[in-house]
Design an enzyme around this catalytic site. Structure first.
Site, PDB file in Angstrom:
ATOM      1  CG  ASP A   7      -4.949   9.502   7.751  1.00 30.27           C
ATOM      2  OD1 ASP A   7      -5.869   9.279   6.950  1.00 30.27           O
ATOM      3  OD2 ASP A   7      -4.668  10.647   8.172  1.00 30.27           O
ATOM      4  CD  GLU A  23      -5.877   8.414   2.932  1.00 33.01           C
ATOM      5  OE1 GLU A  23      -6.753   9.137   2.448  1.00 33.01           O
ATOM      6  OE2 GLU A  23      -5.030   8.836   3.754  1.00 33.01           O
TER       7      GLU A  23
END
Ligand code: NAG
Ligand code: NAG
Ligand code: NAG
Ligand code: NAG
Ligand code: NAG
Ligand code: NAG
Ligand code: NAG
Ligand code: NAG
Ligand code: NAG
Ligand code: NAG
Length: 488
Positions: A215, A239
């Site tokens: 993330d 990400e």
């Protein structure tokens, strides 16, 4: 002696085959699951789920396991699930973790997660788990955060002091907080790096994880990424939501040969498919080359057109042909496809949290495997998997734009040539010539969508019928013998 060698050989084989490398992920096709919103253990399909409330709705690992055939039968051979660690009471999405070593009990037990992992591997599917190293979560905001609740980072000294992010300033993005309730971990601290390494290597081993999605990597100290991925020992997919190719793609170099979630291409795809117009198609074609030129390997990025953080395509435009072409773009262009749960049900949720609908409440019935988009997704995965298995170069081939117009783009990806359209169901019937398609002259070519057969001309070009928003996906007839596609 021979026995001994064979034994060590076997061990070596086992250990490499368990830790899935980027190369092993190339041919995979991934289905993104929001664990809390996919399926409940009790199979209840009427349990309410008000997405605006930001509360748990009851989805579990057991629920996913019980509905695995719904995913498998759509042709997917990997799933990505929400973070699995203990979260705050509002962390239904998993991004507000408080304890790395305790599982999120809302999603199930250690056994449930291991059962899910086993069930996946029995079907030769991979398990990708979402992990967060940037921050922890809290019910309270700064300065009222109780650091003693965290594990293993149970003191303020493991976190940066609060500051608001200035996104034009990279240092600020790395050391400031995403929100005032998300304490930002000091990932530049060697003790923190070591603690994360120990944790991720255990996590991967304990649950036989095949890949990790990391993330918000743009908000993490860059130097902390290589040791983390090294310790994980599996494919890393980072990400970072940013539309600048020259900023985003270089992150591939800190992900140990993995890739990024391809946001730059997503933004230009969205502009083309949703806004339309010649200049946006031109930009999309240009960005395909920017992607290639700025990436170490464009085939190791995750390709997507919907996810849990952005409005779905039907939210902007409900045209069903557009939705089908978007799925074809996701599955057939470079990279590892990621289809977000509900995309195949034509769900239309808006910005987060609107796009996090409970799958069991889908308007035309729960887990309906007869919808047009479910069937289309299954067929596209079948086409891609055929190419992956029968053309050695397919997963390394960097796709080439053959031509484009205001509402169409023609692309070659190795043995597959396809024409996608953004014109929707009202598109008039016409023809489209693929120049430089690279077919052998006078060869028999099949459009796998209409099942029409064409013969390439002396220059290897094919003129195909197109209309009604249908895509055209061509392979040589010789190449699809035995595939059962279009009766071959
Ligand atoms: C499903 O959940 C709803 C709401 O919690 C409840 O009213 C209903 O009885 C449940 N149905 C079944 C079959 O358990
Ligand atoms: C806990 O953090 C505070 C604030 O950063 C620091 O002053 C203190 O020394 C730390 N305590 C320990 C045991 O690390
Ligand atoms: C960038 O952010 C850091 C951390 O907040 C700050 O120390 C630095 O002065 C900022 N740089 C600029 C050019 O604003
Ligand atoms: C992995 O399993 C071992 C043995 O049960 C346990 O001690 C350890 O805490 C687990 N680690 C993680 C990250 O789950
Ligand atoms: C996608 O396009 C729509 C329609 O033009 C636009 O409103 C939206 O902001 C775009 N989404 C993203 C994430 O750029
Ligand atoms: C990509 O690189 C090729 C070869 O160097 C070059 O011809 C092309 O202009 C580049 N395209 C973009 C969009 O950067
Ligand atoms: C549900 O079914 C109706 C009738 O077939 C169709 O018009 C509609 O688009 C479907 N809704 C979704 C979300 O697929
Ligand atoms: C799509 O649906 C048709 C008609 O029901 C069926 O024959 C075909 O096998 C389906 N294709 C896939 C890939 O599921
Ligand atoms: C690309 O397609 C357009 C519209 O179909 C066509 O007019 C044009 O000749 C094609 N360009 C090339 C280079 O083939
Ligand atoms: C392709 O077919 C044309 C017309 O039948 C013929 O003139 C030509 O020689 C053929 N080319 C090749 C490479 O077979």
């Amino acid at each position: 002696m021979h026995l001994c060698l064979a034994f060590w050989g076997l061990l070596a084989h086992l250990s490499t085959s368990l830790a899935r490398t980027p190369d092993e992920w190339r041919g995979r096709s991934t289905y993104q699951v929001i664990t809390d919103r996919f399926a409940r253990s009790d199979g209840n399909v009427t349990a309410p789920c008000d997405v605006t409330k930001n509360e748990y709705c009851g989805g579990t690992w057991k629920g996913i396991e019980q509905k695995l055939d719904y995913i498998y039968n759509m042709g997917f051979n990997a799933i990505w699930i929400s973070p699995i660690t203990k979260n705050t009471p509002t962390g239904y999405h998993g991004y507000y973790q408080t304890d790395l070593y305790t599982l999120n009990e809302n999603f199930g037990t250690e056994k449930d997660l291991k059962d899910l992992s086993d069930a996946l591997h029995e079907r030769d599917m991979y398990l990708m788990v979402d992990v967060v190293t940037n921050h922890f979560g809290s019910v309270e905001s700064d300065p009222n955060i109780d650091y003693s609740q965290y594990y293993p980072f149970n003191n303020a000294s493991y976190f940066h002091p609060y500051c608001e992010i200035d996104y034009d300033n990279q240092t600020s993005a790395e050391i400031c907080w995403l929100y005032s309730n998300l304490p930002d971990v000091r990932t530049e601290d060697q003790n923190v790096v070591n603690a994360y390494s120990t944790w991720i290597s255990q996590l991967v081993a304990n649950y036989s994880i095949d890949g990790i999605r990391i993330d918000s990597v743009k908000d993490v100290d860059k130097a902390s990424m290589p040791p983390f991925c090294e310790a994980a020992g599996v494919y890393c997919l980072g990400e970072l939501s940013n539309n600048d190719p020259s900023y985003s793609y270089p992150y591939q170099s800190v992900l140990n040969g993995g890739g990024i979630i391809n946001y730059p291409l997503y933004f230009s795809f969205n502009e083309t498919f949703v806004y339309k117009g010649f200049s946006s198609t031109e930009k999309l074609a240009y960005n395909i080359y920017l992607d290639r030129n700025n990436s170490i390997d464009s085939n190791l990025h995750g390709t997507f057109t919907e996810n849990h953080d952005n409005p779905r395509i039907p939210f902007h435009n409900p045209d069903i042909a557009l939705a089908a072409n978007a799925i074809a773009w996701t599955i057939l262009t470079d990279g590892i496809p990621i289809i977000y749960q509900g995309q195949e049900q034509h769900l239309a949720g808006g910005d987060d949290p609107g796009c996090r609908e409970a799958m069991w409440l889908a308007e035309n019935g729960s887990y309906d495997d007869t919808t047009l988009l479910y069937n289309t997704t299954a067929y596209l995965n079948q086409i891609r998997t055929w190419a992956v298995q029968h053309s050695e170069g397919y997963t390394h081939y960097e796709n080439v734009v053959l031509n484009y117009s205001e509402d169409q783009i023609a692309i070659r990806k190795d043995v597959v040539r396809f024409i996608l359209t953004f014109a929707g169901v009202d598109q008039p019937q016409g023809t489209y010539t693929t120049v430089d398609a690279g077919f052998p002259p006078n060869s028999s070519v099949v459009d796998l969508i209409s099942c029409k057969t064409y013969t390439s001309n002396g220059a290897g070009e094919v003129t195909a019928d197109i209309g009604g928003g249908a895509m055209v996906i061509m392979m040589q007839a010789d190449f699809i013998q035995g595939s059962e596609m279009c009766g071959y």
